[in-house]
Design a protein around this motif. Sequence first.
Motif, PDB file in Angstrom:
ATOM      1  N   PRO A 105       0.797  -1.227   0.000  1.00  0.00           N
ATOM      2  CA  PRO A 105       0.000   0.000   0.000  1.00  0.00           C
ATOM      3  C   PRO A 105       0.833   1.281   0.000  1.00  0.00           C
ATOM      4  CG  PRO A 105      -0.046  -1.034   2.151  1.00  0.00           C
ATOM      5  CD  PRO A 105       0.677  -1.976   1.230  1.00  0.00           C
ATOM      6  N   LEU A 106       2.129   1.154   0.099  1.00  0.00           N
ATOM      7  CA  LEU A 106       3.010   2.320   0.071  1.00  0.00           C
ATOM      8  C   LEU A 106       4.102   2.083  -0.961  1.00  0.00           C
ATOM      9  CD1 LEU A 106       4.244   4.953   1.207  1.00  0.00           C
ATOM     10  CD2 LEU A 106       5.408   3.539   2.896  1.00  0.00           C
ATOM     11  N   ARG A 107       4.221   2.998  -1.903  1.00  0.00           N
ATOM     12  CA  ARG A 107       5.256   2.890  -2.935  1.00  0.00           C
ATOM     13  C   ARG A 107       5.949   4.242  -3.038  1.00  0.00           C
ATOM     14  NH1 ARG A 107       6.264  -1.412  -6.428  1.00  0.00           N
ATOM     15  NH2 ARG A 107       6.447   0.212  -7.932  1.00  0.00           N
ATOM     16  N   GLU A 108       7.264   4.204  -3.213  1.00  0.00           N
ATOM     17  CA  GLU A 108       7.999   5.454  -3.369  1.00  0.00           C
ATOM     18  C   GLU A 108       9.227   5.218  -4.232  1.00  0.00           C
ATOM     19  OE1 GLU A 108       8.779   6.661   0.647  1.00  0.00           O
ATOM     20  OE2 GLU A 108      10.306   5.160   0.938  1.00  0.00           O
ATOM     21  N   ARG A 109       9.614   6.279  -4.932  1.00  0.00           N
ATOM     22  CA  ARG A 109      10.790   6.181  -5.793  1.00  0.00           C
ATOM     23  C   ARG A 109      11.395   7.576  -5.965  1.00  0.00           C
ATOM     24  NH1 ARG A 109      10.128   2.823 -11.019  1.00  0.00           N
ATOM     25  NH2 ARG A 109      10.164   1.222  -9.410  1.00  0.00           N
ATOM     26  N   PHE A 110      12.715   7.613  -5.957  1.00  0.00           N
ATOM     27  CA  PHE A 110      13.442   8.846  -6.241  1.00  0.00           C
ATOM     28  C   PHE A 110      13.627   8.992  -7.742  1.00  0.00           C
ATOM     29  CE2 PHE A 110      14.686   8.452  -1.807  1.00  0.00           C
ATOM     30  CZ  PHE A 110      14.655   9.774  -1.388  1.00  0.00           C
ATOM     31  N   PHE A 111      13.590  10.236  -8.198  1.00  0.00           N
ATOM     32  CA  PHE A 111      13.818  10.557  -9.596  1.00  0.00           C
ATOM     33  C   PHE A 111      14.817  11.708  -9.687  1.00  0.00           C
ATOM     34  CE2 PHE A 111       9.666   8.608  -9.468  1.00  0.00           C
ATOM     35  CZ  PHE A 111       9.668   7.771 -10.566  1.00  0.00           C
ATOM     36  N   ARG A 112      15.571  11.709 -10.772  1.00  0.00           N
ATOM     37  CA  ARG A 112      16.556  12.759 -11.001  1.00  0.00           C
ATOM     38  C   ARG A 112      15.888  14.049 -11.474  1.00  0.00           C
ATOM     39  NH1 ARG A 112      22.000  10.522 -12.873  1.00  0.00           N
ATOM     40  NH2 ARG A 112      21.841   8.340 -12.331  1.00  0.00           N
ATOM     41  N   ARG A 113      16.618  15.119 -11.347  1.00  0.00           N
ATOM     42  CA  ARG A 113      16.154  16.418 -11.846  1.00  0.00           C
ATOM     43  C   ARG A 113      16.435  16.480 -13.356  1.00  0.00           C
ATOM     44  NH1 ARG A 113      18.462  21.842 -12.541  1.00  0.00           N
ATOM     45  NH2 ARG A 113      16.790  23.332 -12.158  1.00  0.00           N
ATOM     46  N   GLU A 114      15.523  15.885 -14.132  1.00  0.00           N
ATOM     47  CA  GLU A 114      15.643  15.898 -15.582  1.00  0.00           C
ATOM     48  C   GLU A 114      14.262  15.709 -16.201  1.00  0.00           C
ATOM     49  OE1 GLU A 114      18.582  12.852 -15.990  1.00  0.00           O
ATOM     50  OE2 GLU A 114      17.124  11.233 -15.895  1.00  0.00           O
ATOM     51  N   ARG A 115      14.104  16.188 -17.419  1.00  0.00           N
ATOM     52  CA  ARG A 115      12.786  16.163 -18.074  1.00  0.00           C
ATOM     53  C   ARG A 115      12.194  14.764 -18.186  1.00  0.00           C
ATOM     54  NH1 ARG A 115      11.773  20.487 -22.661  1.00  0.00           N
ATOM     55  NH2 ARG A 115      12.721  22.272 -21.629  1.00  0.00           N
ATOM     56  N   ASN A 133       6.060  20.599 -11.556  1.00  0.00           N
ATOM     57  CA  ASN A 133       6.277  21.752 -10.664  1.00  0.00           C
ATOM     58  C   ASN A 133       7.536  21.575  -9.827  1.00  0.00           C
ATOM     59  OD1 ASN A 133       4.048  23.109 -11.573  1.00  0.00           O
ATOM     60  ND2 ASN A 133       2.786  22.686  -9.788  1.00  0.00           N
ATOM     61  N   ALA A 134       7.753  20.374  -9.323  1.00  0.00           N
ATOM     62  CA  ALA A 134       8.961  20.124  -8.528  1.00  0.00           C
ATOM     63  C   ALA A 134      10.212  20.347  -9.371  1.00  0.00           C
ATOM     64  CB  ALA A 134       8.947  18.710  -7.954  1.00  0.00           C
ATOM     65  N   VAL A 139      13.407  21.552  -7.227  1.00  0.00           N
ATOM     66  CA  VAL A 139      14.560  20.659  -7.120  1.00  0.00           C
ATOM     67  C   VAL A 139      15.809  21.405  -7.588  1.00  0.00           C
ATOM     68  CG1 VAL A 139      15.557  18.438  -7.784  1.00  0.00           C
ATOM     69  CG2 VAL A 139      13.077  18.668  -7.580  1.00  0.00           C
ATOM     70  N   PRO A 140      16.689  21.752  -6.661  1.00  0.00           N
ATOM     71  CA  PRO A 140      17.938  22.420  -7.066  1.00  0.00           C
ATOM     72  C   PRO A 140      18.813  21.488  -7.910  1.00  0.00           C
ATOM     73  CG  PRO A 140      17.532  22.658  -4.703  1.00  0.00           C
ATOM     74  CD  PRO A 140      16.554  21.641  -5.217  1.00  0.00           C
ATOM     75  N   PRO A 141      19.688  22.056  -8.719  1.00  0.00           N
ATOM     76  CA  PRO A 141      20.597  21.237  -9.539  1.00  0.00           C
ATOM     77  C   PRO A 141      21.362  20.226  -8.677  1.00  0.00           C
ATOM     78  CG  PRO A 141      20.762  23.533 -10.172  1.00  0.00           C
ATOM     79  CD  PRO A 141      19.896  23.482  -8.942  1.00  0.00           C
ATOM     80  N   GLY A 142      21.492  19.018  -9.205  1.00  0.00           N
ATOM     81  CA  GLY A 142      22.221  17.970  -8.506  1.00  0.00           C
ATOM     82  C   GLY A 142      21.402  17.218  -7.474  1.00  0.00           C
ATOM     83  N   ARG A 143      20.159  17.607  -7.275  1.00  0.00           N
ATOM     84  CA  ARG A 143      19.293  16.945  -6.293  1.00  0.00           C
ATOM     85  C   ARG A 143      18.242  16.096  -6.999  1.00  0.00           C
ATOM     86  NH1 ARG A 143      19.073  20.212  -1.308  1.00  0.00           N
ATOM     87  NH2 ARG A 143      21.264  20.542  -0.858  1.00  0.00           N
ATOM     88  N   GLN A 144      17.536  15.300  -6.201  1.00  0.00           N
ATOM     89  CA  GLN A 144      16.451  14.465  -6.702  1.00  0.00           C
ATOM     90  C   GLN A 144      15.165  14.842  -5.987  1.00  0.00           C
ATOM     91  OE1 GLN A 144      17.878  10.496  -5.772  1.00  0.00           O
ATOM     92  NE2 GLN A 144      18.861  10.309  -7.765  1.00  0.00           N
ATOM     93  N   PHE A 145      14.077  14.274  -6.448  1.00  0.00           N
ATOM     94  CA  PHE A 145      12.806  14.408  -5.737  1.00  0.00           C
ATOM     95  C   PHE A 145      12.250  13.012  -5.491  1.00  0.00           C
ATOM     96  CE2 PHE A 145      11.561  14.340 -10.173  1.00  0.00           C
ATOM     97  CZ  PHE A 145      10.432  13.548 -10.179  1.00  0.00           C
ATOM     98  N   LEU A 146      11.344  12.916  -4.537  1.00  0.00           N
ATOM     99  CA  LEU A 146      10.732  11.647  -4.166  1.00  0.00           C
ATOM    100  C   LEU A 146       9.250  11.679  -4.519  1.00  0.00           C
ATOM    101  CD1 LEU A 146      10.785   8.905  -2.577  1.00  0.00           C
ATOM    102  CD2 LEU A 146      10.178  10.242  -0.557  1.00  0.00           C
TER     103      LEU A 146
END
Length: 141
Positions: free
Chosen positions: A9-19, A57-58, A63-70
């Motif tokens: 019931p809980l899923r999460e994944r990090f993604f890079r700051r890219e299109r 939007n993130a 998301v600053p350069p070099g960072r990821q979002f969740l």
Amino acid sequence: MNETIQLPPLRERFFRRERRSVPAARLFASETLAGWGLAGAERADDVLLCVSELVTNALLHGVPPGRQFLLFLRYDGRVIRVEVHDSGTGVPQVVEPEGEGGRGLLLVAALSDDWGVRERPLGKVVWCEFVSSSVNGRHRR
């Protein structure tokens, strides 16, 4: 007895700051909905559109350069919750769109049953929710 294997019931994944993270996040959300047995739900497309808007939007503002979002997805049998965690500053808000852009949170506010922003130690979380009766059938406000 036939049993359907369901995703947790809980899923999460990090993604890079890219299109290309926008379609990747949408695919992750689509696969998650399918794993929860909600791929054909009446408002599954609304959930996916909100994922795309929050992720976009993130990437543009949070998301600053070099960072990821969740991207965080949770389904408790009643509510689907979508969260995008980023490390940017500022508090997003719905504004009147100008030109081609600026409609992301307006769409999220219109399509979801609830949405909001909360601070975290580094950055913020922008979230939206879809109540089960509105995911599987009629829209409820």
